[in-house]
Enzyme design. Sequence first.
Site, PDB file in Angstrom:
ATOM      1  CD  GLU A  91      75.036  40.760  83.103  1.00  0.00           C
ATOM      2  OE1 GLU A  91      74.717  41.636  82.498  1.00  0.00           O
ATOM      3  OE2 GLU A  91      75.718  40.946  84.276  1.00  0.00           O
ATOM      4  CB  SER A 474     135.180  33.580  51.166  1.00  0.00           C
ATOM      5  OG  SER A 474     136.230  34.315  51.020  1.00  0.00           O
TER       6      SER A 474
END
Length: 836
Positions: A91, A474
């Site tokens: 680059e 229950s």
Amino acid sequence: MLRAFFSFFGAIFSFLTIGAVLGVLIIGAVFWMYGRDLPNHEQLAQYAPPTISRVYSSEGALIDEFAEERRLFAPSSEIPDLVKEAFISAEDKNFYYHKGYDPLGMVKAAIDAAHGARLRGASTITQQVMKNFLLSSDRSAERKIKELILAARLEQTMSKDKILELYLNEIYLGQNSYGVAAAAQTYFNKKLSDLSPAEVAYLAALPQRPSTLHPVRDHDDAVARRNYVLREMHENSYISDGEYQVAVAEPLLTVQGGDIPGFRQSLPPRGYFTDEVRRQLSRDFGETQFFTGGLSVRSTLDPEMQTAAEEALRHGLEKYDRGFGIWRGTEATIDADKLGDEATWRQALFEVPNEQAPRDIEGWKPAVVLSVSGSQARIGIEGETDDPETQVLTADDVSWISKAKVPGDVLSAGDVVLVGKEKDGWSLRQVPLLQGAFMAMDVNTGRVLAMQGGFSYQDSVFNRATQATRQPGSSFKPFVYAAALDSGYTPATIVVDAPIEFPNGDGTMWRPQNASNKYYGPTPLRTGIERSRNVMTVRLANEIGMPVVAQYAERFGVYDHMATHLANALGSEETTLFRMVSAYAMFANGGERVEPSLVDRVQDRFGRTTYRHDNRDCVDCEVAYVPPGTAPRIVSNREQMMDPITAYQLTSMMRGVVERGTASRYVDLPVPIAGKTGTTNDAKDVWFIGFSSNIVAGCFMGYDNPRSIPHGSGGGMCGPVFNEFMKDAIKKYGGGPFRVPPGGHFINIDRVTGAKLSADASGPGVVAEYFRDGVEPIFGMAAAIDGGFAMGSGMPMYSRDEALSKSTDEVLTSTGERKSIPKPASFGTISAGGLY
């Protein structure tokens, strides 16, 4: 003549000088104009990129990741020189020498633009940093000028290494990977330090065209660009001749090409636990912070216990589902013309989505029926080497299907099915319709050790442990009994189990019934919970007051706001398994508040702890030496939710549920266990929640669209799931007697009549009840007669024989009046939730 010559050239020189000055002024004006309102480049010094948040098990193993962008931040000191050199070669080869811009490259770009060519970059790494962080990506002269100005400014304030660090962590490299560390993992499943020169060069090739240099789709272009980068690295003397030759010849092997196992494959499949971590931390920290903040989350998950929970729940659900012998067919098929070639059918099978063929069920795999003939079906199995001898389904493998004698009765070529590994081969499987959830946590810390929110997360992401609100039945009754015990009742208090009715407010009457449609007369409180007696529970709730019961349920976190309808004493108001298990933990630990948590600790990207679950004080943790056989003292600063004696009394009564009551046939473990079953009206929801001295666990089962579960019961269906899990939990965590709090004493009681027995009494009918010091309890029938109904209601009592004889045609109203009524309707017609 000479004068004229000098005059002419003097004019030209003056003209050029003026032109140059004007040019400089114009350029300066342009740079001044564009440089006025630029973003502040100094903010890059505080750069904190969006990074992956990672979730770890309690043992420190990575178990999941969450991110909007796949990015792992790597400081410059951890990025190998070879990686830096590859990107510089590709680059910006003059990176370490320029001042942020490349004049020669700019001139070339300007000449190209003047000749009508598309404006090209010629951007240095510094300029790319400016574009990525502070500017847009549009290709315009204005943006290039701003980029140039900012690059020059940045070079004056930030070191080259820091600029390169920003670039290498921000650059997009395809496959949703940002930064070199994430890309190394995405493409090669390696750390940066383990990459070869060829692999580094491929990554450095990507910034130019990340979407068109795919290692498989664009293989030739990708290799060519990689080799260009290698050539540049060689010319720049970053790699030797030999390294260059080896790297150029190296094949491009990647995760995407199937040459390397992917990083995600090394993690367990995402499941209900980590998804719930995501949900809760997104709520607490904000979704943006969770997905981009680079958090390190140490969860409470115990991988062994999670596996045990998954297996136990799946075994329970599949056993019930198979009992009906119904095959519901397949959700996917593969075209017959793809079955002849192995590579083709494997690719087609791979493409079947997880929702249709879940891959997170241990021991199960997707398969395709390749052919059906006679008494066999030949199958091809995902991830298994093709073997015509063993990869078949026989009549025995479908024998659980009532309408199938051979596989061909229910299967056709091309069907995609699930198969499970057996000792001698494979058997046909299917995901059950009945769903459920399971959760286990430490009773002393609130740490959730395991959570399974359904049969398969890939089949259904809905977490039934935390998101499904259902009637607890229950399993809610212990909160009624806890309120009663804290109100002065004892386990030996007599409550009359006889018919009673209450006005509904619309002119009708509600007549609670027991599951057996029988009534049992004067009965000790203990038996009421052991045998899950509805009528006794309703009487208790009515006597102490539903506001008191609601206060207890809210204090324990079962509900935020509980309605005070009397039917809610039987668990008809909906809640979640997560809340119920968390509440039961407080029975087990002596009544101390514990906050359930799936997370031990959260650290930010810099390692600073931002959340810690356990805030108890460790008294001796700073001491340099602790004597052998001792441990640091942990001092609890938690709120006492209920009296410790009440907690122990309730726990003792709930042990009776497991040892003699509704769970006794299904739970059998080597340490003391207390718990409670729950089955709602018409058995639409079934539960069991139980605990040892250190672990509480709970199971829920029900259809996602509630309907009756044929032959369903909490004890019979969830009890075995709890039992299977706790066998593994006890092997690892142990267990022992429940701690007896000070301030009380034991008295032997007849558990059937509530009568006091001698200290040396023994036998199956004898139970040692714990009573508070200084309180002289009333025993047996005297407890009912002397104190009225259940210690002081003033309501007239039936004897046991009288209650039994009149239970079918006479009730005691809520005002104490005896009233004859028709025989009560069957239990299943009680709309208030007749729960047992």
